[in-house]
Design a protein around this motif. Structure first.
Motif, PDB file in Angstrom:
ATOM      1  N   ILE A 138       0.857  -1.182   0.000  1.00  0.00           N
ATOM      2  CA  ILE A 138       0.000   0.000   0.000  1.00  0.00           C
ATOM      3  C   ILE A 138       0.891   1.230   0.000  1.00  0.00           C
ATOM      4  N   ILE A 139       0.738   2.073  -1.010  1.00  0.00           N
ATOM      5  CA  ILE A 139       1.510   3.304  -1.111  1.00  0.00           C
ATOM      6  C   ILE A 139       0.578   4.481  -0.883  1.00  0.00           C
ATOM      7  N   PRO A 140       0.660   5.132   0.292  1.00  0.00           N
ATOM      8  CA  PRO A 140      -0.152   6.335   0.504  1.00  0.00           C
ATOM      9  C   PRO A 140       0.390   7.472  -0.342  1.00  0.00           C
ATOM     10  N   LEU A 141      -0.495   8.252  -0.902  1.00  0.00           N
ATOM     11  CA  LEU A 141      -0.073   9.339  -1.789  1.00  0.00           C
ATOM     12  C   LEU A 141       0.175  10.611  -0.977  1.00  0.00           C
ATOM     13  N   TYR A 142       1.295  10.632  -0.245  1.00  0.00           N
ATOM     14  CA  TYR A 142       1.704  11.792   0.539  1.00  0.00           C
ATOM     15  C   TYR A 142       2.604  12.715  -0.263  1.00  0.00           C
ATOM     16  N   MET A 143       2.791  12.459  -1.525  1.00  0.00           N
ATOM     17  CA  MET A 143       3.797  13.149  -2.295  1.00  0.00           C
ATOM     18  C   MET A 143       3.254  14.368  -3.038  1.00  0.00           C
ATOM     19  N   LYS A 144       4.195  15.228  -3.445  1.00  0.00           N
ATOM     20  CA  LYS A 144       3.843  16.314  -4.355  1.00  0.00           C
ATOM     21  C   LYS A 144       3.519  15.665  -5.701  1.00  0.00           C
ATOM     22  N   ASN A 145       2.735  16.299  -6.493  1.00  0.00           N
ATOM     23  CA  ASN A 145       2.392  15.813  -7.838  1.00  0.00           C
ATOM     24  C   ASN A 145       1.804  14.409  -7.824  1.00  0.00           C
ATOM     25  N   LYS A 146       0.909  14.153  -6.869  1.00  0.00           N
ATOM     26  CA  LYS A 146       0.311  12.818  -6.766  1.00  0.00           C
ATOM     27  C   LYS A 146      -0.497  12.467  -8.017  1.00  0.00           C
ATOM     28  N   GLU A 147      -1.062  13.470  -8.656  1.00  0.00           N
ATOM     29  CA  GLU A 147      -1.818  13.237  -9.888  1.00  0.00           C
ATOM     30  C   GLU A 147      -0.890  12.708 -10.981  1.00  0.00           C
ATOM     31  N   ARG A 148       0.284  13.317 -11.112  1.00  0.00           N
ATOM     32  CA  ARG A 148       1.263  12.868 -12.106  1.00  0.00           C
ATOM     33  C   ARG A 148       1.732  11.441 -11.793  1.00  0.00           C
ATOM     34  N   PHE A 149       1.945  11.139 -10.513  1.00  0.00           N
ATOM     35  CA  PHE A 149       2.357   9.791 -10.100  1.00  0.00           C
ATOM     36  C   PHE A 149       1.325   8.759 -10.532  1.00  0.00           C
ATOM     37  N   VAL A 150       0.059   9.040 -10.286  1.00  0.00           N
ATOM     38  CA  VAL A 150      -1.006   8.096 -10.648  1.00  0.00           C
ATOM     39  C   VAL A 150      -1.109   7.957 -12.161  1.00  0.00           C
ATOM     40  N   LEU A 151      -0.983   9.065 -12.889  1.00  0.00           N
ATOM     41  CA  LEU A 151      -1.054   8.999 -14.352  1.00  0.00           C
ATOM     42  C   LEU A 151       0.096   8.164 -14.931  1.00  0.00           C
ATOM     43  N   ILE A 152       1.289   8.306 -14.384  1.00  0.00           N
ATOM     44  CA  ILE A 152       2.425   7.523 -14.863  1.00  0.00           C
ATOM     45  C   ILE A 152       2.216   6.047 -14.553  1.00  0.00           C
ATOM     46  N   MET A 153       1.758   5.748 -13.348  1.00  0.00           N
ATOM     47  CA  MET A 153       1.487   4.342 -12.999  1.00  0.00           C
ATOM     48  C   MET A 153       0.402   3.766 -13.916  1.00  0.00           C
ATOM     49  N   ARG A 154      -0.623   4.560 -14.208  1.00  0.00           N
ATOM     50  CA  ARG A 154      -1.693   4.069 -15.083  1.00  0.00           C
ATOM     51  C   ARG A 154      -1.167   3.791 -16.485  1.00  0.00           C
ATOM     52  N   LEU A 155      -0.298   4.669 -17.002  1.00  0.00           N
ATOM     53  CA  LEU A 155       0.264   4.454 -18.338  1.00  0.00           C
ATOM     54  C   LEU A 155       1.191   3.231 -18.374  1.00  0.00           C
ATOM     55  N   LEU A 156       1.997   3.066 -17.336  1.00  0.00           N
ATOM     56  CA  LEU A 156       2.952   1.957 -17.332  1.00  0.00           C
ATOM     57  C   LEU A 156       2.281   0.606 -17.082  1.00  0.00           C
ATOM     58  N   LEU A 157       1.226   0.594 -16.260  1.00  0.00           N
ATOM     59  CA  LEU A 157       0.563  -0.674 -15.926  1.00  0.00           C
ATOM     60  C   LEU A 157      -0.576  -1.022 -16.873  1.00  0.00           C
ATOM     61  N   ASP A 158      -1.133  -0.047 -17.539  1.00  0.00           N
ATOM     62  CA  ASP A 158      -2.182  -0.213 -18.547  1.00  0.00           C
ATOM     63  C   ASP A 158      -3.383  -1.009 -18.022  1.00  0.00           C
ATOM     64  N   THR A 159      -3.534  -2.270 -18.377  1.00  0.00           N
ATOM     65  CA  THR A 159      -4.729  -3.043 -18.009  1.00  0.00           C
ATOM     66  C   THR A 159      -4.698  -3.550 -16.567  1.00  0.00           C
ATOM     67  N   LYS A 160      -3.569  -3.435 -15.900  1.00  0.00           N
ATOM     68  CA  LYS A 160      -3.467  -3.873 -14.508  1.00  0.00           C
ATOM     69  C   LYS A 160      -3.879  -2.780 -13.527  1.00  0.00           C
ATOM     70  N   PHE A 161      -4.143  -1.585 -14.032  1.00  0.00           N
ATOM     71  CA  PHE A 161      -4.467  -0.443 -13.180  1.00  0.00           C
ATOM     72  C   PHE A 161      -5.975  -0.262 -13.125  1.00  0.00           C
ATOM     73  N   PHE A 162      -6.507  -0.128 -11.889  1.00  0.00           N
ATOM     74  CA  PHE A 162      -7.947   0.038 -11.698  1.00  0.00           C
ATOM     75  C   PHE A 162      -8.190   1.229 -10.762  1.00  0.00           C
ATOM     76  N   ILE A 163      -9.356   1.848 -10.920  1.00  0.00           N
ATOM     77  CA  ILE A 163      -9.780   2.924 -10.034  1.00  0.00           C
ATOM     78  C   ILE A 163     -11.040   2.486  -9.327  1.00  0.00           C
ATOM     79  N   LYS A 164     -10.992   2.446  -8.008  1.00  0.00           N
ATOM     80  CA  LYS A 164     -12.151   2.047  -7.200  1.00  0.00           C
ATOM     81  C   LYS A 164     -12.921   3.307  -6.820  1.00  0.00           C
ATOM     82  N   LYS A 165     -14.203   3.284  -7.111  1.00  0.00           N
ATOM     83  CA  LYS A 165     -15.032   4.464  -6.816  1.00  0.00           C
ATOM     84  C   LYS A 165     -15.824   4.281  -5.573  1.00  0.00           C
TER      85      LYS A 165
END
Length: 162
Positions: A135-162
């Motif tokens: 579990i990686i808590p998003l305590y970082m600056k630019n957390k949006e950029r971090f999530v976007l990069i992870m989503r691009l690199l992981l592609d179909t393995k990345f999910f968003i829980k609503k």
């Protein structure tokens, strides 16, 4: 949870992002202020207790308190300022303080809101191929950029829980 919904909308609205070879993410300013707000007073209390121990004919208890306060204050500051997450986008490796994880070893990665301590936090819940949970808590600056990069690199393995 208005903040989380807005965060998801901003992530979903952006589709393409330009990545550097190595992306570095450090702790956000709010966490620096709160960590320093705990660590610095502990260190000052340690110095004061040390001063009392030396000036009052070397009493043991203020000396013990001085060591404990100094240890806790330095540990708090070290923990606050050592937080960093690095993504090597060419080798596809995620590097943290005690973590080196190849993105190929990730089975699934879910962006969700979890209760950490008393507060709800936005986290990345990573399940590896060998069924370990990270579990990686998003305590970082630019957390949006971090999530976007992870989503691009992981592609179909990345999910968003609503």
């Amino acid at each position: 949870m208005l903040f989380y919904e807005d965060f998801i909308k901003s992530i979903n609205s952006k589709s393409n992002i330009e990545m550097k070879k190595i992306e570095k993410f450090s702790v956000e300013a709010k966490k620096i202020v709160s960590g320093a707000g705990i660590g610095i007073p502990l260190i000052l209390a340690g110095f004061f207790q040390g001063y009392l121990a030396v000036n009052e004919n070397v009493k043991v208890m203020p000396g013990v308190f001085a060591l404990v306060f100094l240890f806790l204050g330095i540990k708090q500051l070290r923990t606050t300022f050592s937080y960093k997450v690095i993504i090597d986008t060419e080798k596809k490796i995620l590097i943290g303080e005690k973590l080196v994880l190849s993105l190929a070893d990730i089975d699934s990665c879910t962006l969700e809101e979890k209760k950490i301590g008393k507060n709800l936090q936005v986290v990345l819940d990573i399940i590896t191929v060998d069924r370990k949970q990270i579990i990686i808590p998003l305590y970082m600056k630019n957390k949006e950029r971090f999530v976007l990069i992870m989503r691009l690199l992981l592609d179909t393995k990345f999910f968003i829980k609503k």
